[in-house]
Enzyme design. Structure first.
Site, PDB file in Angstrom:
ATOM      1  N   HIS A 160       0.836  -1.219   0.000  1.00  0.00           N
ATOM      2  CA  HIS A 160       0.000   0.000   0.000  1.00  0.00           C
ATOM      3  C   HIS A 160       0.865   1.262   0.000  1.00  0.00           C
ATOM      4  CE1 HIS A 160      -3.654  -2.376   1.005  1.00  0.00           C
ATOM      5  NE2 HIS A 160      -2.797  -3.095   1.711  1.00  0.00           N
ATOM      6  N   SER A 208      14.468  19.449 -17.064  1.00  0.00           N
ATOM      7  CA  SER A 208      13.563  20.584 -17.015  1.00  0.00           C
ATOM      8  C   SER A 208      14.105  21.719 -17.856  1.00  0.00           C
ATOM      9  CB  SER A 208      13.373  21.072 -15.573  1.00  0.00           C
ATOM     10  OG  SER A 208      12.614  22.262 -15.531  1.00  0.00           O
ATOM     11  N   SER A 209      13.165  22.436 -18.495  1.00  0.00           N
ATOM     12  CA  SER A 209      13.570  23.607 -19.266  1.00  0.00           C
ATOM     13  C   SER A 209      13.685  24.845 -18.391  1.00  0.00           C
ATOM     14  CB  SER A 209      12.544  23.863 -20.378  1.00  0.00           C
ATOM     15  OG  SER A 209      11.267  24.116 -19.813  1.00  0.00           O
ATOM     16  N   LYS A 224      17.835  19.498 -12.685  1.00  0.00           N
ATOM     17  CA  LYS A 224      16.821  18.470 -12.489  1.00  0.00           C
ATOM     18  C   LYS A 224      17.030  17.337 -13.491  1.00  0.00           C
ATOM     19  CE  LYS A 224      11.869  18.244 -11.462  1.00  0.00           C
ATOM     20  NZ  LYS A 224      11.510  16.984 -12.094  1.00  0.00           N
ATOM     21  N   VAL A 225      16.972  16.116 -12.992  1.00  0.00           N
ATOM     22  CA  VAL A 225      17.114  14.937 -13.847  1.00  0.00           C
ATOM     23  C   VAL A 225      15.938  14.010 -13.563  1.00  0.00           C
ATOM     24  CG1 VAL A 225      18.534  12.950 -14.452  1.00  0.00           C
ATOM     25  CG2 VAL A 225      19.626  15.123 -13.851  1.00  0.00           C
ATOM     26  N   GLU A 250       9.604   6.374 -17.765  1.00  0.00           N
ATOM     27  CA  GLU A 250       8.443   7.127 -18.229  1.00  0.00           C
ATOM     28  C   GLU A 250       8.095   6.769 -19.670  1.00  0.00           C
ATOM     29  OE1 GLU A 250       8.947  11.157 -15.465  1.00  0.00           O
ATOM     30  OE2 GLU A 250       9.455  11.224 -17.602  1.00  0.00           O
TER      31      GLU A 250
END
Length: 460
Positions: free
Chosen positions: A185, A315-316, A321-322, A328
């Site tokens: 859960h 991120s643009s 950020k990776v 995905e």
């Protein structure tokens, strides 16, 4: 505006048609190109290749049975072999959404082969009388679906699934002693090892492989020889059996003539069954990919149990950020495959009397799913599983505080006392061992033994 010289006049049973001068196709293909413009989707190369193989084997069989002149058969075979090997790819322009029998695509292949064979032979080769001899679109297209799917399973998907499973098993063996908090859960549960966690993924893939193996006897039954409605009209009495032997030798797959040609033409149950198995594989890959995403989450506020390979900026607007891009992408591919399965299921219901009339959309979606899932397996294995690193300290810290470890004391002190210890440990943010030492008469040595996370991953 095109000049008249850029067209030639072809004819079929309905009359004359203008066809681009450079095109290798003929009148029936041109009519279909003019009639069907619902999408930009085209029949996949894997299906065109299977049709070319069918034409090669049919020509050989017809020559052997005295139904076709040997020189004609040789010219057809040479032309079809060029198509099989990827030449003339631009000569198959038809929309997937066409006549439900796939007659347009069958005739497209027939006409291109006839044009090439006529050119090489120096005398007319007819797309119906010669290339399509002893055949109908109604048995050719179901046969092409089975042949193309079998080739794609053997050459693409099953090797990809097995390679991914082996890659996961290697990592599971490598990480067999790394203990972490289990989760049910999405909440803390009893400890497991990373090896056990990855081993479950490998078992899912093993089961998918077994399912694909189980379908082979049905996938290898071919409709060829049933011709228009299943009776075999206009085909030599020995055509079906001889064709099955010929295409088996040609492909190295043990095909056989379907025992009931009426069923082989009227339904696509085997395609629906295979699609269902591919849906299960898509579900399994989604589970694996999402586990990787959760384990990689963070790196500060998430689980951060593993670090996936950093492949590109995430991120643009947010520097540094990776994101877990491969899991995905795999999840999206699996969502597409599951949607395609629904289309195949609905199409499989459209067997009206002696023919299914959604053969092109079944072929397109089935082959897309095989291709998508094969690539998903490859990407997941090579770009995620093989290269993730384990944050061992991040795994160890929660284990020491995990109140669910108290489950190991149930047999000694009972569920209710264990629950009270867990609540106290959680409230105080203290290790279960320390709280249990205060609230029970168990010795420290015994508590260390009973609460050892490594021991709890393999209870005696």
């Amino acid at each position: 505006m095109k000049r008249e010289s850029e067209y030639r006049i072809e004819h079929d049973s309905m009359g004359e048609v203008r066809v681009p001068t450079a095109a290798l196709w003929g009148a029936q293909t041109q009519r279909a190109a003019d009639n069907f413009a619902l999408s930009e989707l085209r029949m996949p190369h894997a299906l065109i290749r299977a049709l070319a193989i069918i034409k090669i084997c049919a020509a050989r069989v017809n020559a052997r049975l005295g139904e076709l002149d040997a020189k004609l058969a040789d010219a057809i075979e040479v032309a079809a072999a060029e198509i099989e090997h990827g030449q003339h790819a631009g000569e198959f322009p038809l929309d997937v959404f066409q006549t439900g029998s796939g007659t347009s695509t069958n005739m497209n292949v027939n006409e291109v082969i006839a044009h090439l064979a006529t050119r090489s032979l120096g005398s007319p080769v007819h797309p119906n009388d010669h290339v399509n001899r002893g055949q109908s679109s109604n048995d050719v297209m179901p046969t092409a679906i089975h042949v193309s799917a079998a080739l794609a399973l053997r050459d693409q998907l099953q090797p990809a699934v097995r390679a991914l499973r082996m890659q996961i098993e290697r990592r599971a063996h490598e990480l067999h002693d790394v203990v972490k908090t289990g989760r049910t859960h999405l909440m803390d549960a009893m400890p497991v090892t990373l090896g056990q966690e990855l081993g479950a993924w490998a078992a899912q893939l093993q089961a998918s492989d077994e399912r694909m193996v189980e379908i082979w006897p049905r996938l290898c039954r071919l409709a060829q020889g049933g011709t228009a409605v299943g009776t075999g009209i206009n085909a030599h009495a020995q055509f079906a059996e001889t064709f099955a032997k010929e295409i088996s030798a040609y492909t190295g797959i043990a095909f056989e003539s379907a025992p009931n040609k009426f069923a082989a033409l009227a339904c696509q149950d085997t395609a629906v069954e295979l699609s269902g198995q591919l849906r299960v594989l898509a579900v399994s890959l989604t589970k694996i990919a999402n586990d990787l995403r959760w384990m990689n989450s963070g790196p500060l506020t998430g689980l951060a149990e593993i670090s996936l390979p950093a492949l590109q900026p995430g991120s643009s607007i947010m520097p540094g950020k990776v994101n877990p891009v491969i899991p995905e992408a795999v999840v999206m591919a699996c969502a597409q495959a599951i949607g395609n399965d629904t289309s195949i299921m609905l199409a499989g219901q459209s067997g009206n009397f002696q023919l299914n009339v959604m053969l092109p959309v079944i072929a397109y979606n089935l082959l897309q799913n095989i291709d998508l899932l094969a690539h998903a397996c490859g990407h997941l294995g090579e770009k995620a599983i093989a290269g993730f690193s384990v944050n061992r300290e991040r795994l160890a810290a929660p284990l020491r505080l995990n109140p669910i470890l108290v489950t190991a004391l149930n047999a000694r002190i009972g569920y209710e006392r264990a629950a009270a210890i867990a609540k106290r440990a959680y409230h105080d943010q203290r290790p279960i061992r320390d709280v249990a030492a205060e609230m029970t008469d168990l010795s420290i040595d015994e508590l260390d033994r009973l609460l050892d996370p490594r021991r709890l991953t393999a209870p005696e």
